[in-house]
Write an enzyme that holds these catalytic residues in place. Structure first.
Site, PDB file in Angstrom:
ATOM      1  CD  GLN A   1     -10.695  -3.130  -2.673  1.00 45.90           C
ATOM      2  OE1 GLN A   1      -9.875  -3.726  -3.358  1.00 45.90           O
ATOM      3  NE2 GLN A   1     -10.357  -2.464  -1.586  1.00 45.90           N
ATOM      4  CD  GLN A   2     -11.640  -7.628  -8.659  1.00 42.01           C
ATOM      5  OE1 GLN A   2     -12.223  -6.909  -9.471  1.00 42.01           O
ATOM      6  NE2 GLN A   2     -10.370  -7.928  -8.783  1.00 42.01           N
TER       7      GLN A   2
ATOM      8  CG  ASP B   1      -9.152  -5.539   4.384  1.00 42.10           C
ATOM      9  OD1 ASP B   1     -10.191  -5.786   3.736  1.00 42.10           O
ATOM     10  OD2 ASP B   1      -8.159  -4.982   3.893  1.00 42.10           O
TER      11      ASP B   1
ATOM     12  CB  THR C   1     -19.730  -3.489   7.461  1.00 41.11           C
ATOM     13  OG1 THR C   1     -19.323  -3.276   6.102  1.00 41.11           O
ATOM     14  CG2 THR C   1     -19.141  -4.797   7.967  1.00 41.11           C
TER      15      THR C   1
ATOM     16  CG  ASP D   1      -1.969  -1.055   1.218  1.00 41.73           C
ATOM     17  OD1 ASP D   1      -2.216  -1.607   0.137  1.00 41.73           O
ATOM     18  OD2 ASP D   1      -2.554  -1.323   2.275  1.00 41.73           O
TER      19      ASP D   1
ATOM     20  CG  ASN E   1     -19.319  -1.646   1.642  1.00 43.30           C
ATOM     21  OD1 ASN E   1     -20.195  -1.688   0.773  1.00 43.30           O
ATOM     22  ND2 ASN E   1     -18.101  -1.201   1.394  1.00 43.30           N
TER      23      ASN E   1
ATOM     24  CB  SER F   1      -2.780  17.223 -10.099  1.00 49.95           C
ATOM     25  OG  SER F   1      -1.583  16.990  -9.400  1.00 49.95           O
TER      26      SER F   1
END
Length: 328
Positions: free
Chosen positions: A172-173, A257, A223, A12, A195, A36
């Site tokens: 996330q997938q 997680d 969650t 990360d 979630n 940016s």
């Protein structure tokens, strides 16, 4: 009880922005977006959904088996995980690709913008669960977390073929999967963990209602951020567990997680769902108080104290005999 934790293993790169992303967004110009942000700092940490979950479980005294694909740059990370009690024997090492990388910037509202490079994770579809199941003497559950889509589908199909109980945690997938793929990933799961947003996305993409999903999975864990978590099981009233108290908000990365790690740790020792969720919530509080998903320090004494503070002495008393944190 043995749990195989499959999913992403990554590094990360975490940055913070001392402003609000929302202030830089022009709704009428989103099709021409070019932004940016000047980051204040950079933290390079160990991460990946499966690795984070396995690390959390090991810190609670469990023995998770981590399953995923990495690059040859994984040696130092492997040593870290093994020192903390994670079984890394079944990780596939790519000959050609680097370990996956997650790059994330968090603003002062705790909103996040992130990019994920899959790298070696794309080779996770080569992993067969059968030999791993045999090596560890049998697995009671297989967590199928966010990973290479091909790997997720292969693991799910193999679990069905071999009669292994699986926990669907596509997270996330879901954004990149279509309805038929999501149906295959969750149909027949013993647990479905998402979630609140992911739960709605699952229903939207599959066309299945909450009732339809309840007919296809045994237990559903959802969650709700600051509003805690809800566990739904057939023939029972939903269980709602609020969040544990947090001393300070440092970084939300990996909080979900950590909740899963605590929940699975409780599940692996046979605790009731309410206690599982309470363990998950207290571990999540540890993570949100630190920068990085595996940088928290955990001791049995402080963990039980936070359980008692959040959920009462009965919670701490019931969980205590099952908690085998390396630190007293």
């Amino acid at each position: 009880m043995k749990i195989l934790v499959t999913g992403s293993i990554a590094s990360d790169h975490l940055m913070t922005f001392d402003g609000r992303f929302a202030d830089s967004l022009v709704v009428e110009q989103l099709d021409k977006i070019s932004l940016s942000f000047l980051a204040n700092d950079l933290e390079i940490r160990r991460g990946g959904i499966a690795a984070n979950i396995a690390f959390g479980m090991a810190n609670l005294g469990m023995s998770p088996v981590l399953v995923g694909a990495v690059g040859e740059d994984f040696d130092a990370y492997r040593s870290w995980l093994e020192r903390h009690g994670v079984d890394c024997e079944s990780i596939l090492v790519s000959d050609t690709k680097h370990t996956a990388r997650f790059v994330c910037t968090t603003d002062k509202d705790m909103a996040q913008i992130a990019t994920f490079y899959a790298g070696a994770m794309s080779e996770a579809r080569r992993i067969e669960l059968g030999p791993i199941h045999k090596r560890v003497g049998g697995a009671d559950y297989v967590l199928i977390g966010a990973n290479d889509p091909g790997a997720m589908l292969r693991h799910t199909r193999e679990c069905r073929k071999r009669g292994l109980k699986f926990i669907a945690d596509p997270s996330q997938q879901l954004a990149f999967s279509n309805g038929p793929e999501i149906k295959e990933l969750i149909d027949g799961a013993t647990y479905l963990i998402t979630n609140e947003y992911e739960a709605r996305l699952t229903e939207q993409k599959t066309g299945w209602s909450a009732t339809d999903i309840a007919e296809r999975v045994t237990h559903r864990v959802t969650t709700h951020g600051k509003d805690g978590a809800i566990i739904e099981s057939p023939g029972e009233d939903p269980i709602h567990v609020g969040v544990a108290k947090v001393a300070r908000l440092a970084d939300p990365t990996g909080v979900g997680d950590a909740f899963r790690a605590g929940f699975l740790a409780g599940l692996s020792v046979g605790l009731p769902h309410r206690r599982c969720a309470e363990m998950g919530s207290v571990l999540a509080a540890h993570v949100i108080e630190t920068v990085g998903t595996q940088e928290y320090e955990l001791s049995k004494r402080t963990f039980l104290a936070r359980l008692a503070d959040a959920y009462g002495e009965d919670s701490a008393t019931e969980i205590a005999p099952h908690l085998k944190c390396p630190r007293p």
